[in-house]
Design a protein around this motif. Sequence first.
Motif, PDB file in Angstrom:
ATOM      1  N   LYS B  48      28.956  39.014   6.668  1.00 55.17           N
ATOM      2  CA  LYS B  48      27.925  39.233   6.031  1.00 55.17           C
ATOM      3  C   LYS B  48      26.427  38.543   6.730  1.00 55.17           C
ATOM      4  CE  LYS B  48      29.863  35.728   3.280  1.00 55.17           C
ATOM      5  NZ  LYS B  48      31.114  35.634   3.794  1.00 55.17           N
ATOM      6  N   THR B  49      26.528  37.335   7.196  1.00 56.81           N
ATOM      7  CA  THR B  49      25.389  36.623   7.892  1.00 56.81           C
ATOM      8  C   THR B  49      24.917  37.966   9.106  1.00 56.81           C
ATOM      9  OG1 THR B  49      25.858  34.467   7.684  1.00 56.81           O
ATOM     10  CG2 THR B  49      24.487  35.034   9.477  1.00 56.81           C
ATOM     11  N   THR B  50      25.861  38.300   9.771  1.00 56.97           N
ATOM     12  CA  THR B  50      25.628  39.387  10.956  1.00 56.97           C
ATOM     13  C   THR B  50      25.037  40.593  10.227  1.00 56.97           C
ATOM     14  OG1 THR B  50      27.628  38.787  12.012  1.00 56.97           O
ATOM     15  CG2 THR B  50      26.553  40.672  12.684  1.00 56.97           C
ATOM     16  N   ALA B 169      18.744  36.345   1.372  1.00 52.20           N
ATOM     17  CA  ALA B 169      19.119  35.014   1.180  1.00 52.20           C
ATOM     18  C   ALA B 169      20.535  34.769   1.402  1.00 52.20           C
ATOM     19  CB  ALA B 169      18.807  34.818  -0.399  1.00 52.20           C
ATOM     20  N   ASP B 170      20.823  33.935   2.517  1.00 51.07           N
ATOM     21  CA  ASP B 170      22.256  33.761   3.065  1.00 51.07           C
ATOM     22  C   ASP B 170      22.788  32.636   2.550  1.00 51.07           C
ATOM     23  OD1 ASP B 170      24.267  33.923   4.531  1.00 51.07           O
ATOM     24  OD2 ASP B 170      23.488  33.762   6.590  1.00 51.07           O
ATOM     25  N   GLU B 171      23.633  32.691   1.555  1.00 48.70           N
ATOM     26  CA  GLU B 171      24.273  31.543   0.926  1.00 48.70           C
ATOM     27  C   GLU B 171      23.178  30.741   0.486  1.00 48.70           C
ATOM     28  OE1 GLU B 171      27.981  30.578   2.060  1.00 48.70           O
ATOM     29  OE2 GLU B 171      28.262  32.102   3.717  1.00 48.70           O
ATOM     30  N   PRO B 172      22.162  31.002  -0.299  1.00 43.23           N
ATOM     31  CA  PRO B 172      21.209  29.970  -0.862  1.00 43.23           C
ATOM     32  C   PRO B 172      21.628  28.893  -1.463  1.00 43.23           C
ATOM     33  CG  PRO B 172      21.131  31.796  -2.114  1.00 43.23           C
ATOM     34  CD  PRO B 172      22.136  32.152  -1.031  1.00 43.23           C
TER      35      PRO B 172
HETATM   36 MG   LIG Z   1      27.489  33.455   7.083  1.00 44.17          MG
END
Ligand SMILES: [Mg+2]
Lengths: 389, 234
Positions: B48-50, B169-172
Amino acid sequence: MLAIQLAIKNLLGAGLRTWLNVAVLSFAFVVIVFYNGMLDGWNRQALKDTREWEVGNGQLWHPAYDRYDPFSLQEAHAPLSGEVVSLVQRKQLTPVLITQASAYPKGRMINIVLKGIDPDQQMLKLPTSLLKEDSGEIPALIGKRMAQSARLKTGDKVLVRWRDKNGTFDAREIHIAGVFDANVPSVDNGQFWIPLGNLQQMTGMENEATLLVAANTHTVQKTGIWEARDLDFLLKEFNEIMDSKKGSSKVIYFLLLAIALLAIFDTQVLSVFRRQKEIGTYIALGMTRAEVVRIFTVEGSAHSFLALLLGALYGIPFLAYLAKTGIPMPKSAGEAGIAISDSIIPVYSAGMVVTTILLVVITATVVSYFPARRISSMKPTEALKGKIQ
Amino acid sequence: MEKPIVQIDNLTKRFPVGNSEFTALSHLSLTIDKGEFMGLVGPSGSGKTTLLNIIGSLDTPTEGSVEVMGQSIATLTHKQAAILRNYHIGFIFQSYNLLPVYTVFENVEFALLLQNLSADERKKWVMQALEWVGLTDKAKSKPSQLSGGESQRVSIARAMVKRPQLVLADEPSANLDARNSHHIVQTMKKLNKELHTTFIFSTHDEKVMQYLDRIVSLKDGMVEKDEAVLHIQN
Ligand SMILES: [Mg+2]
Ligand SMILES: Nc1ncnc2c1ncn2[C@@H]1O[C@H](COP(=O)(O)OP(=O)(O)OP(=O)(O)O)[C@@H](O)[C@H]1O
C-alpha cells in the motif's frame, strides 16, 4: 530568502545547542579580531618607532658596512664628499660614525659600539641636544637597556677604550649626559652615542662617517661611494619578525576557529541524521532535495551570522575599551629584538574586520554544506520512514 | 468523459534486498478518477505504502507506467516532481510529520511558501484551511501542544491549504482513537464533496473503510479485489 527564514527558525528552535555553537564561534571571531588588531597596532607602532629612532627615511651606507658584522666597522668609514656634504648641510642627511670600543663601568669590561652623531640633528628622535653640554668632558647618551645592563645612570663617568684608525689603543673617561627611553632595542643595546666631532677626533677619522640617515624629505639613492639602503632593505628583518609573529598567532586562532567549526559540523551531521523525517516531509511538501540541502546549509552557516551578532554585542565594547587603554605588554616582549612599547594600541582596520567576517561565514558555510550534501543522495521514501526520530 | 487523475498500467516495483530483489508490486493496473474517495486495504506488506509513494512521485516504478494528472512519474525530473507535489498533491502521514519548531499556522503556511503568494493571500488561505478542520483557535500553538487528533487535523489542513487535485493519506487514523478517527475522515469526506479533491487512503481501519466509496484490496503487490461501496442514505 525562504531558506534564511527557515534556517533562523530552526536554529532558534534548537535552543541551547545552537547557542553553545554560536558562543564558541563568536569567541573565535572576537579573538581573531583582537589578535589581528593587536598585531596591526604593534606593527604600526613598531614601524613608526623604528623609523623615528633608527632608520629614518632610508640610509646611505659605506659599501663595507655590514650591520651584523662588527668587524666590518674597521673598514666601513670614509670621508664625506662634496655632494654628500651639501645634502648634510641642507639637512637631508645626517652622518653617523660607528666604531667598536670597550667600556669599563665599575671595573667590569663590556664591549660596546660608539656612535658619533651630530648633536644638532633632528631627524632621529634621539635626544642629541643633551650632547651639547660643555663640561670639557665627552658626553654620551645611552638607552635605558644599556643603562640597566651596565648599571650606569646620568652623571656617571665611565672609562672607554677604543682604537684609532691606525689601530692604536686610546682611552678616556666619558660622562653620561642622559639616558633615553626608546622602544627600539637596536639603538640602545650595547651603544654609546657621543658627538660626531668627538668621535671623529678620537679615531682620527676627520670628516668621516659610516652611514648617513635620510630625512623624510629625502629619497635615498646611490651617492658617490655611498650605497642606498631603502626602507624595504632596512626593515627586512623587522618585517620577518612581524610575519613570524602573525604566523604563530594564526595557529592560536585557527585552532579556536577549528573547534567552533567542529561543533557546527557535528551539529550538522547529527541534524541530517536525526531529522530525516523532517527532510522527507520537506520533499513531500514540494521541495527538491537540492533545496533541502540549501536549507540545511544555510541553517548551519546562520550560526555564523548569530555569532557575528553576539560577537559584536560583547566584542565591540571590549575591543573599543582596549583601543582606548591599550594592551599592556610583558617586559620580556621587548627582547624579541623588535620595538615594543609598554602597551599597544590595537588597530582594527575595516579590511581586517571584513576579512575576518568572511572567513567565519565562509568556513561555517563549508562545514555546514558537507554534511547537508548527504541529503541529496537520500531517498525521500527512506527519509520519510525516518529510522531514527 | 474526463481523463482519470491516476492511470496505472502493469506497474511492477522491485526493491534490491541484499544481492537479490524483492517484488513489492507486481503487474498492477488501476484507474482512479477525479473526485474519488477511495482506499487501498490489505495485510501488512501488501504494497500500500509503496503504491502511494509512487503515485506521489516520491518513488519511481521499476516497470510499467504510472500517470498522475497526465504526467508520467517515471520521466519526471526532480524539479518537475517537486512542482507536481507542491501544487497538486497533498500528503497526510500516519505520524503527522508536523515541523516541531513551527506554529500550527506556519506548518500549514509552509506548503504555500514554496508558491509565489503574497503574505495576505497566504494568511487568508491558511485561516480558511484551519477553519475546514476546526482549528482556527490553535493557530499560534506549537505541534507539541496538540493532541493526536488535532495534530492530524493540522496535517489535513496542510495537505488541503493549496487545494490540491489529489490527497494521499497513508494510514491517517492509525494513531488515533475511534472518536478522532471518525472526525478526521468526516472532515476529509466533507472536503472531498465540497472541493472535489480526490482522496486515496491506505488503511486497515474499519472506521475509515465505512466512509470510502471504493475499496481496492491488495495482496502480495497485486490487486485482489476492487469494489465500489454503496452507501445507504437515510
Ligand atoms: Mg504502509
Ligand atoms: N525500500 C525498501 N527496500 C526493500 N523492501 C521494501 C522497501 N520498501 C518496502 N519494502 C517491502 O515491500 C513490501 C511492501 O511494503 P509497504 O510498505 O508498501 O507495505 P504496506 O502495505 O504499506 O504495509 P503496512 O500495512 O505494514 O504499512 C514489504 O514487504 C516491504 O518489506
